[in-house]
Design a protein around this motif. Sequence first.
Motif, PDB file in Angstrom:
ATOM      1  N   GLY A 157       0.780  -1.298  -0.043  1.00 43.72           N
ATOM      2  CA  GLY A 157      -0.108  -0.024  -0.105  1.00 43.72           C
ATOM      3  C   GLY A 157       0.701   1.318  -0.020  1.00 43.72           C
ATOM      4  O   GLY A 157       1.982   1.151   0.005  1.00 43.72           O
ATOM      5  N   GLY A 158       0.195   2.507   0.121  1.00 47.08           N
ATOM      6  CA  GLY A 158       1.084   3.692   0.112  1.00 47.08           C
ATOM      7  C   GLY A 158       1.586   3.860  -1.262  1.00 47.08           C
ATOM      8  O   GLY A 158       2.789   4.038  -1.284  1.00 47.08           O
ATOM      9  N   TYR A 159       0.894   3.755  -2.369  1.00 47.57           N
ATOM     10  CA  TYR A 159       1.444   4.220  -3.853  1.00 47.57           C
ATOM     11  C   TYR A 159       1.689   5.447  -3.983  1.00 47.57           C
ATOM     12  O   TYR A 159       2.214   5.813  -5.099  1.00 47.57           O
ATOM     13  CB  TYR A 159       0.570   3.237  -4.729  1.00 47.57           C
ATOM     14  N   ALA A 160       0.892   6.228  -3.668  1.00 46.77           N
ATOM     15  CA  ALA A 160       1.052   7.782  -3.592  1.00 46.77           C
ATOM     16  C   ALA A 160       1.179   8.599  -2.580  1.00 46.77           C
ATOM     17  O   ALA A 160       0.797   8.144  -1.442  1.00 46.77           O
ATOM     18  CB  ALA A 160      -0.126   8.289  -4.593  1.00 46.77           C
ATOM     19  N   ARG A 161       1.666   9.736  -2.781  1.00 47.91           N
ATOM     20  CA  ARG A 161       1.927  10.734  -1.460  1.00 47.91           C
ATOM     21  C   ARG A 161       1.348  12.025  -1.956  1.00 47.91           C
ATOM     22  O   ARG A 161       1.186  12.561  -3.154  1.00 47.91           O
ATOM     23  CB  ARG A 161       3.378  10.805  -1.099  1.00 47.91           C
ATOM     24  N   ILE A 162       0.822  12.976  -0.938  1.00 48.22           N
ATOM     25  CA  ILE A 162       0.303  14.169  -1.218  1.00 48.22           C
ATOM     26  C   ILE A 162       1.234  15.250  -0.656  1.00 48.22           C
ATOM     27  O   ILE A 162       1.800  15.188   0.700  1.00 48.22           O
ATOM     28  CB  ILE A 162      -1.036  14.457  -0.452  1.00 48.22           C
ATOM     29  N   ILE A 163       1.649  16.163  -1.213  1.00 49.02           N
ATOM     30  CA  ILE A 163       2.603  17.311  -0.783  1.00 49.02           C
ATOM     31  C   ILE A 163       2.023  18.583  -0.961  1.00 49.02           C
ATOM     32  O   ILE A 163       1.377  19.115  -1.966  1.00 49.02           O
ATOM     33  CB  ILE A 163       3.999  17.201  -1.990  1.00 49.02           C
ATOM     34  N   LYS A 164       1.540  19.053   0.339  1.00 48.54           N
ATOM     35  CA  LYS A 164       0.855  20.198   0.496  1.00 48.54           C
ATOM     36  C   LYS A 164       1.612  21.597   0.047  1.00 48.54           C
ATOM     37  O   LYS A 164       2.830  21.421   0.231  1.00 48.54           O
ATOM     38  CB  LYS A 164       0.429  20.405   2.024  1.00 48.54           C
ATOM     39  N   LEU A 165       0.935  22.608  -0.648  1.00 43.57           N
ATOM     40  CA  LEU A 165       1.499  23.606  -1.146  1.00 43.57           C
ATOM     41  C   LEU A 165       0.672  24.857  -0.600  1.00 43.57           C
ATOM     42  O   LEU A 165      -0.499  24.568   0.132  1.00 43.57           O
ATOM     43  CB  LEU A 165       1.304  23.860  -2.714  1.00 43.57           C
ATOM     44  N   GLY A 166       1.093  26.099  -0.790  1.00 48.55           N
ATOM     45  CA  GLY A 166       0.521  27.345  -0.207  1.00 48.55           C
ATOM     46  C   GLY A 166      -1.063  27.525  -1.089  1.00 48.55           C
ATOM     47  O   GLY A 166      -1.449  26.584  -1.985  1.00 48.55           O
ATOM     48  N   ARG A 195      -3.724  28.998  -3.512  1.00 52.83           N
ATOM     49  CA  ARG A 195      -3.769  29.271  -4.920  1.00 52.83           C
ATOM     50  C   ARG A 195      -3.995  31.014  -4.478  1.00 52.83           C
ATOM     51  O   ARG A 195      -4.921  31.478  -3.880  1.00 52.83           O
ATOM     52  CB  ARG A 195      -4.771  28.792  -5.538  1.00 52.83           C
ATOM     53  N   LYS A 196      -3.499  31.804  -5.743  1.00 56.71           N
ATOM     54  CA  LYS A 196      -3.572  33.164  -5.660  1.00 56.71           C
ATOM     55  C   LYS A 196      -5.256  33.910  -6.180  1.00 56.71           C
ATOM     56  O   LYS A 196      -5.628  34.733  -5.302  1.00 56.71           O
ATOM     57  CB  LYS A 196      -2.634  33.991  -6.468  1.00 56.71           C
ATOM     58  N   SER A 197      -5.647  33.131  -6.919  1.00 58.86           N
ATOM     59  CA  SER A 197      -6.971  33.665  -7.344  1.00 58.86           C
ATOM     60  C   SER A 197      -7.836  33.483  -6.338  1.00 58.86           C
ATOM     61  O   SER A 197      -8.716  34.627  -5.916  1.00 58.86           O
ATOM     62  CB  SER A 197      -7.388  33.143  -8.521  1.00 58.86           C
ATOM     63  N   ASP A 198      -8.255  32.365  -5.415  1.00 62.81           N
ATOM     64  CA  ASP A 198      -9.368  32.233  -4.765  1.00 62.81           C
ATOM     65  C   ASP A 198      -8.852  31.624  -3.474  1.00 62.81           C
ATOM     66  O   ASP A 198      -9.829  31.544  -2.448  1.00 62.81           O
ATOM     67  CB  ASP A 198     -10.237  31.268  -5.337  1.00 62.81           C
ATOM     68  N   GLY A 199      -7.694  31.609  -3.133  1.00 68.56           N
ATOM     69  CA  GLY A 199      -7.095  30.964  -1.872  1.00 68.56           C
ATOM     70  C   GLY A 199      -7.250  29.599  -1.634  1.00 68.56           C
ATOM     71  O   GLY A 199      -7.246  29.243  -0.535  1.00 68.56           O
ATOM     72  N   ALA A 200      -7.856  28.963  -2.473  1.00 73.48           N
ATOM     73  CA  ALA A 200      -7.986  27.357  -2.349  1.00 73.48           C
ATOM     74  C   ALA A 200      -6.543  26.743  -1.906  1.00 73.48           C
ATOM     75  O   ALA A 200      -5.637  27.017  -2.625  1.00 73.48           O
ATOM     76  CB  ALA A 200      -8.449  26.648  -3.328  1.00 73.48           C
ATOM     77  N   LYS A 201      -6.573  25.912  -1.165  1.00 68.91           N
ATOM     78  CA  LYS A 201      -5.272  25.047  -0.747  1.00 68.91           C
ATOM     79  C   LYS A 201      -5.019  24.205  -1.627  1.00 68.91           C
ATOM     80  O   LYS A 201      -6.039  23.289  -2.344  1.00 68.91           O
ATOM     81  CB  LYS A 201      -5.640  24.438   0.707  1.00 68.91           C
ATOM     82  N   MET A 202      -3.682  24.211  -2.190  1.00 72.49           N
ATOM     83  CA  MET A 202      -3.334  23.509  -3.076  1.00 72.49           C
ATOM     84  C   MET A 202      -2.102  22.349  -2.757  1.00 72.49           C
ATOM     85  O   MET A 202      -1.498  22.213  -1.575  1.00 72.49           O
ATOM     86  CB  MET A 202      -2.421  24.425  -4.279  1.00 72.49           C
ATOM     87  N   ALA A 203      -2.152  21.250  -3.534  1.00 68.89           N
ATOM     88  CA  ALA A 203      -1.164  20.011  -3.261  1.00 68.89           C
ATOM     89  C   ALA A 203      -0.935  19.726  -4.560  1.00 68.89           C
ATOM     90  O   ALA A 203      -1.450  19.580  -5.466  1.00 68.89           O
ATOM     91  CB  ALA A 203      -2.058  19.150  -2.403  1.00 68.89           C
ATOM     92  N   ILE A 204       0.187  18.776  -4.523  1.00 71.39           N
ATOM     93  CA  ILE A 204       0.716  17.902  -5.546  1.00 71.39           C
ATOM     94  C   ILE A 204       0.372  16.386  -4.950  1.00 71.39           C
ATOM     95  O   ILE A 204       0.819  16.088  -3.801  1.00 71.39           O
ATOM     96  CB  ILE A 204       2.181  18.187  -5.725  1.00 71.39           C
ATOM     97  N   ILE A 205      -0.139  15.772  -6.022  1.00 68.79           N
ATOM     98  CA  ILE A 205      -0.354  14.466  -5.575  1.00 68.79           C
ATOM     99  C   ILE A 205       0.565  13.559  -6.702  1.00 68.79           C
ATOM    100  O   ILE A 205       0.564  13.683  -7.797  1.00 68.79           O
ATOM    101  CB  ILE A 205      -1.621  13.620  -5.607  1.00 68.79           C
ATOM    102  N   GLU A 206       1.529  12.700  -6.118  1.00 63.03           N
ATOM    103  CA  GLU A 206       2.239  11.809  -7.110  1.00 63.03           C
ATOM    104  C   GLU A 206       2.640  10.309  -6.743  1.00 63.03           C
ATOM    105  O   GLU A 206       2.338  10.167  -5.694  1.00 63.03           O
ATOM    106  CB  GLU A 206       3.771  12.554  -7.047  1.00 63.03           C
ATOM    107  N   LEU A 207       2.897   9.631  -7.613  1.00 66.44           N
ATOM    108  CA  LEU A 207       3.023   8.313  -7.505  1.00 66.44           C
ATOM    109  C   LEU A 207       4.530   8.278  -6.566  1.00 66.44           C
ATOM    110  O   LEU A 207       5.447   8.749  -7.297  1.00 66.44           O
ATOM    111  CB  LEU A 207       2.964   7.483  -8.822  1.00 66.44           C
ATOM    112  N   VAL A 208       4.811   7.343  -5.676  1.00 65.73           N
ATOM    113  CA  VAL A 208       5.851   6.788  -5.347  1.00 65.73           C
ATOM    114  C   VAL A 208       6.645   5.985  -6.157  1.00 65.73           C
ATOM    115  O   VAL A 208       6.268   4.932  -6.772  1.00 65.73           O
ATOM    116  CB  VAL A 208       5.749   6.274  -3.805  1.00 65.73           C
ATOM    117  N   LYS A 209       7.929   6.593  -6.134  1.00 63.22           N
ATOM    118  CA  LYS A 209       9.077   5.828  -7.235  1.00 63.22           C
ATOM    119  C   LYS A 209       9.375   4.414  -6.471  1.00 63.22           C
ATOM    120  O   LYS A 209       9.602   4.295  -5.435  1.00 63.22           O
ATOM    121  CB  LYS A 209      10.109   6.636  -7.536  1.00 63.22           C
TER     122      LYS A 209
END
Length: 96
Positions: free
Chosen positions: A71-80, A82-96
Amino acid sequence: MKSLARELFLKEKIKTTETKAKELLPYIEKKITRAKIGDLSSRRILGREFSPEVVKKLINEITPRYKERKGGYARIIKLGPRKSDGAKMAIIELVK
């Protein structure tokens, strides 16, 4: 969810809102686990939701990396926010 999962499987890393990333994580974990089985039934089930291109990449390229992983095939990295509406952004990526 299907379109986000499709993009994640093809690009292996996408930028989206934090909420969508958290919703996407269990969805893709189940699809990768299904693809690890790799039999005809699994291919048909995945083929109902994704294009043949995505199913082929998922079974032939992505799942061999996770052969020993349970399990644990992907990870979420939180970002700041978004400038336009202030929504919390994140990157989701597959673990290598």
